[in-house]
Design a protein around this motif. Structure first.
Motif, mmCIF file in Angstrom:
data_model
loop_
_atom_site.group_PDB
_atom_site.id
_atom_site.type_symbol
_atom_site.label_atom_id
_atom_site.label_comp_id
_atom_site.label_asym_id
_atom_site.label_seq_id
_atom_site.Cartn_x
_atom_site.Cartn_y
_atom_site.Cartn_z
ATOM 1 N N LEU A 168 0.830 -1.208 0.000
ATOM 2 C CA LEU A 168 0.000 0.000 0.000
ATOM 3 C C LEU A 168 0.861 1.252 0.000
ATOM 4 O O LEU A 168 0.556 2.229 -0.691
ATOM 5 C CB LEU A 168 -0.925 -0.011 1.223
ATOM 6 N N LEU A 173 -4.435 2.052 7.472
ATOM 7 C CA LEU A 173 -5.337 2.156 6.324
ATOM 8 C C LEU A 173 -5.898 0.795 5.930
ATOM 9 O O LEU A 173 -7.023 0.701 5.434
ATOM 10 C CB LEU A 173 -4.604 2.773 5.132
ATOM 11 N N LEU A 174 -5.115 -0.261 6.144
ATOM 12 C CA LEU A 174 -5.599 -1.604 5.840
ATOM 13 C C LEU A 174 -6.703 -2.019 6.808
ATOM 14 O O LEU A 174 -7.632 -2.736 6.430
ATOM 15 C CB LEU A 174 -4.444 -2.606 5.910
ATOM 16 N N ARG A 175 -6.598 -1.552 8.056
ATOM 17 C CA ARG A 175 -7.616 -1.881 9.052
ATOM 18 C C ARG A 175 -8.821 -0.953 8.956
ATOM 19 O O ARG A 175 -9.930 -1.333 9.309
ATOM 20 C CB ARG A 175 -7.028 -1.790 10.465
ATOM 21 N N ASN A 176 -8.583 0.258 8.506
ATOM 22 C CA ASN A 176 -9.645 1.263 8.422
ATOM 23 C C ASN A 176 -9.824 1.654 6.956
ATOM 24 O O ASN A 176 -9.025 2.397 6.403
ATOM 25 C CB ASN A 176 -9.262 2.485 9.262
ATOM 26 N N GLN A 177 -10.883 1.160 6.342
ATOM 27 C CA GLN A 177 -11.103 1.384 4.916
ATOM 28 C C GLN A 177 -11.882 2.671 4.631
ATOM 29 O O GLN A 177 -12.410 2.848 3.540
ATOM 30 C CB GLN A 177 -11.848 0.196 4.316
ATOM 31 N N SER A 178 -11.959 3.546 5.620
ATOM 32 C CA SER A 178 -12.691 4.801 5.466
ATOM 33 C C SER A 178 -12.124 5.642 4.327
ATOM 34 O O SER A 178 -10.916 5.869 4.236
ATOM 35 C CB SER A 178 -12.629 5.606 6.771
ATOM 36 N N TRP A 179 -13.007 6.097 3.469
ATOM 37 C CA TRP A 179 -12.609 6.970 2.363
ATOM 38 C C TRP A 179 -12.001 8.263 2.906
ATOM 39 O O TRP A 179 -11.043 8.803 2.349
ATOM 40 C CB TRP A 179 -13.830 7.267 1.493
ATOM 41 N N LYS A 219 -8.356 7.780 4.002
ATOM 42 C CA LYS A 219 -7.475 7.707 2.830
ATOM 43 C C LYS A 219 -7.220 9.105 2.274
ATOM 44 O O LYS A 219 -6.101 9.436 1.868
ATOM 45 C CB LYS A 219 -8.107 6.821 1.758
#
Length: 286
Positions: free
Chosen positions: A144, A248-254, A257
């Protein structure tokens, strides 16, 4: 915002981030506890767009900043930088290791990239994948990170990537997973990262996550949630704090990001890297 409320919010954020790094994904919270964290100035009814915002943290005093500027060190040629890095690698290999580290059989994960890089990324410690390959950020989080770097127009060969710790922390009580570095481990291994920074003399450092920032700044008076996006400094080198790719892998919130991408656009601007309109629109909902 009252000082007492600010301290309560800051302590809560830091505690939750520590729990998340330890692998805790859910906690039970009573309505009373949630209400205690709500202040009228932050209620949706008092916000023009209905969002609840966490106030940013300005520049904090770094205990590492007492040393001379990185740029006061002798500027080395590319060949001399490579030689200095090789000597540093040999020094780490021959250094005294703790019994726990020796027992773990961990491999050295030194660093990778260009010794002439203007941009340096600093993480906390190698994980299982990095220990196996002997190279930082090669697992899912590393993949990532590469996408983030490529989105700026750079690639892995044009930046330098290293960790505060040069070996994976031992995990004697776990059959899998990684462990957050302890304070004493950070202090033991930071001088080697410091030497890498002195050799490279990057124009900008991106600190990936709270532990990396703790290494670079010497302490973390607040959580990464408040610190990210606000320029800090390590011995005159501008430091941009941002979330670790594993977060970011644990939290996919737009939205999260987008926050990381906004941090990277600040880095691009500092390095005079052109930003296209397409890039400015990354992670914006249409």
């Amino acid at each position: 915002m009252s000082g007492a409320y600010s301290q309560l919010l800051e302590a809560t954020i830091s505690h939750l981030e520590d729990l998340k790094q330890k692998g805790v994904h859910y906690i039970d919270v009573s309505p009373e506890s949630v209400n205690a964290l709500i202040e009228p100035v932050l209620r949706k009814s008092d916000s023009a767009d209905g969002e609840i915002r966490i106030p940013p943290q300005s520049v904090i005093h770094s205990s590492r900043e007492d040393g001379p500027s990185i740029y006061d060190s002798q500027r080395l040629s590319s060949a001399d930088k490579v030689s200095a890095m090789d000597q540093l690698r040999d020094e780490i290999l021959s250094s005294n290791k703790s019994p726990e580290l020796l027992a773990s059989g961990a491999n050295l994960v030194f660093g990778v990239g260009s010794v002439d890089a203007d941009l340096m990324f600093v993480g906390e410690a190698p994980g299982e994948d990095e220990d196996r390959e002997g190279e930082p950020f090669v697992g899912k989080a590393g993949q990532l990170l590469m996408k983030i770097i490529q989105a700026t127009g750079l690639d892995r060969k044009k930046v330098y990537i290293a960790n505060v710790l040069k070996y994976r922390p031992d995990t004697p009580s776990k059959s899998f997973g990684n462990r957050k570095p302890r304070k004493d481990e950070i202090e033991t291994w930071f001088p080697f990262l410091m030497r890498q920074i002195e050799i490279i003399q990057p124009k900008v450092i991106v600190g990936l996550g709270a532990t990396a920032l703790e290494g670079l700044l010497g302490h973390m008076p607040t959580g990464i949630t408040r610190l990210r996006g606000n320029w800090q400094s390590y011995r005159s080198v501008p430091v941009m704090p941002t979330f670790h790719p594993s977060y970011l892998l644990r939290n996919q919130s737009w939205a999260v990001k987008r926050q990381v991408w906004e941090d990277m656009m600040q880095v691009m601007e500092r390095l005079n890297i052109p930003i296209s309109e397409k890039q400015r629109g990354f992670f914006l909902r249409k």
